[in-house]
Design a protein around this motif. Structure first.
Motif, short mmCIF file in Angstrom:
data_model
loop_
_atom_site.label_atom_id
_atom_site.label_comp_id
_atom_site.label_asym_id
_atom_site.label_seq_id
_atom_site.Cartn_x
_atom_site.Cartn_y
_atom_site.Cartn_z
N TRP A 128 0.74 -1.26 0.21
CA TRP A 128 0.30 -0.15 0.11
C TRP A 128 0.83 1.31 0.08
O TRP A 128 0.33 2.32 -0.69
CB TRP A 128 -0.88 -0.15 1.04
CG TRP A 128 -2.11 -0.84 1.11
CD1 TRP A 128 -2.48 -1.92 1.77
CD2 TRP A 128 -3.15 -0.71 0.05
NE1 TRP A 128 -3.54 -2.82 1.22
CE2 TRP A 128 -4.22 -1.85 0.30
CE3 TRP A 128 -3.50 -0.03 -1.02
CZ2 TRP A 128 -5.26 -1.98 -0.72
CZ3 TRP A 128 -4.55 -0.19 -2.08
CH2 TRP A 128 -5.42 -1.34 -1.61
N PRO A 129 1.81 1.33 0.61
CA PRO A 129 2.81 2.48 0.70
C PRO A 129 3.25 3.01 -0.87
O PRO A 129 3.15 3.92 -1.26
CB PRO A 129 3.82 2.23 1.72
CG PRO A 129 3.40 1.46 2.59
CD PRO A 129 2.44 0.37 1.72
N VAL A 130 3.55 1.81 -1.36
CA VAL A 130 4.01 1.98 -2.81
C VAL A 130 2.85 2.47 -3.71
O VAL A 130 2.99 3.40 -4.46
CB VAL A 130 4.53 0.67 -3.40
CG1 VAL A 130 5.08 0.96 -4.91
CG2 VAL A 130 5.85 0.26 -2.57
N VAL A 131 1.84 1.84 -3.51
CA VAL A 131 0.64 2.30 -4.33
C VAL A 131 0.22 3.77 -4.10
O VAL A 131 0.09 4.63 -4.89
CB VAL A 131 -0.76 1.52 -3.94
CG1 VAL A 131 -1.85 1.90 -4.56
CG2 VAL A 131 -0.42 0.03 -4.31
N ALA A 132 0.51 4.15 -2.71
CA ALA A 132 0.01 5.78 -2.54
C ALA A 132 1.11 6.82 -3.06
O ALA A 132 0.51 7.63 -3.68
CB ALA A 132 -0.08 5.86 -0.85
N ASP A 133 2.17 6.03 -3.16
CA ASP A 133 3.27 6.87 -3.67
C ASP A 133 3.31 7.32 -5.16
O ASP A 133 3.20 8.22 -5.96
CB ASP A 133 4.74 6.48 -3.52
CG ASP A 133 5.34 6.62 -2.17
OD1 ASP A 133 4.57 7.62 -1.32
OD2 ASP A 133 6.17 6.05 -1.66
N TRP A 159 0.43 6.58 -7.05
CA TRP A 159 -1.05 7.35 -7.31
C TRP A 159 -0.88 8.75 -7.13
O TRP A 159 -1.35 9.68 -7.98
CB TRP A 159 -2.28 6.85 -6.64
CG TRP A 159 -2.49 5.52 -7.11
CD1 TRP A 159 -1.79 4.44 -7.41
CD2 TRP A 159 -3.85 5.13 -7.66
NE1 TRP A 159 -2.37 3.33 -7.99
CE2 TRP A 159 -3.66 3.74 -8.21
CE3 TRP A 159 -5.03 5.71 -7.78
CZ2 TRP A 159 -5.01 3.02 -8.60
CZ3 TRP A 159 -6.32 5.24 -8.28
CH2 TRP A 159 -6.10 3.91 -8.88
N ARG A 160 -0.22 9.26 -5.98
CA ARG A 160 -0.04 10.60 -5.53
C ARG A 160 0.89 11.33 -6.79
O ARG A 160 0.70 12.24 -7.19
CB ARG A 160 0.67 10.58 -4.27
CG ARG A 160 0.73 12.17 -3.86
CD ARG A 160 1.75 12.25 -2.74
NE ARG A 160 1.02 11.45 -1.56
CZ ARG A 160 1.68 10.15 -1.03
NH1 ARG A 160 2.69 9.92 -1.49
NH2 ARG A 160 1.11 9.64 -0.09
#
Length: 273
Positions: A221-226, A228-229
């Motif tokens: 999830w942290p990679v996903v957030a980075d 997509w941001r």
């Protein structure tokens, strides 16, 4: 050789005669009479007619129909150099742990090396002594040869990821199942991009969507957030791709399966490099 096509008869007239070995042509509901023209002019090619456009996923239909242990992909505007498929079969026979071979793709008449191939040739994942080239986590679809059993185990190309950018999810899942993916420089494919291609902004948006959806379905999830941001802060094409990725969420989330740590580690290494 599996070829997926839609409304590209002009390109197929050039590429189909150049293929060595049996050809399975999967037609994505063409409206220009492509299947009938291919059947008439190239009777040795097996033509599979789809009722709707599946884009890259049409290749899955071709692989399922194949009876050979190895399958080479080609676009309707690409073909493999003479001897490349025989060489690939020799490599796959000798290395039963290889699931995918990524070849060297030369673009247009000037035979410019595809930039992705340059990156794979210098892969930071290194080269094991028992493999015929550097390890990779991707490919150019029209320059990829797969072990049919490995491809089917990994689920083939993904209907949610779509096209272009369909290669990454397949590569990640092949690695997740323990298959080796290798770049081999002397496996050459020629790609003469068709004149009938979508505008660049739409192609870049689609590539962004595919990358974001793949990240969502396989990365922490942290990679996903980075990722997509970063898309939100990008240019118009990138933001358009983000919107398309958001629309794909209902289909993507149920397919989420985080990669094994070893594969995630290699993926992060590629990003850092």
């Amino acid at each position: 050789v599996v070829v997926a096509t839609r409304n590209r008869w002009a390109d197929l007239q050039i590429s189909l005669p150049r293929h060595e070995g049996p050809v399975i042509l999967v037609d994505n509901a063409s409206t220009d009479n492509t299947p009938d023209r291919v059947a008439a002019d190239f009777p040795d090619a097996r033509v599979i007619r789809l009722r709707r456009n599946l884009a890259a996923v049409a290749r899955n239909v071709g692989v399922e129909a194949a009876t050979t242990p190895y399958v080479a992909f080609a676009d309707d505007d690409s073909w493999w150099a003479p001897g490349a498929l025989r060489r690939a079969a020799e490599i796959l026979d000798a290395h039963p742990g290889i699931g995918l071979l990524a070849g060297r793709v030369l673009v247009r008449e000037e035979e410019r090396l595809d930039p992705v191939c340059a990156q794979m040739a210098a892969s930071p994942l290194g080269r094991r002594a028992d493999l015929p080239g550097p390890s990779v986590l991707g490919a150019v679809a029209c320059g990829a040869i797969v072990r049919r059993a490995a491809y089917l185990q990994a689920g083939g190309f993904d209907p949610v990821v779509g096209f272009p950018g369909e290669e990454e999810r397949l590569a990640l899942d092949l690695a997740g199942y323990g298959w080796d993916l290798v770049y081999v420089d002397d496996l050459v494919a020629h790609h003469h991009p068709s004149a009938t291609r979508p505008p660049d902004v739409h192609r870049r948006a689609a590539s962004t969507r595919s990358a974001l959806v793949t990240t969502l379905m396989r990365r922490p999830w942290p990679v996903v957030a980075d990722h997509w941001r970063a898309a939100l802060l990008g240019d118009r094409a990138t933001r358009l791709g983000l919107v398309e990725a958001v629309l794909a969420l209902p289909r993507a989330l149920p397919r989420r399966r985080v990669l094994p740590e070893s594969v995630e580690r290699d993926r992060r290494l590629l990003e850092t490099a």
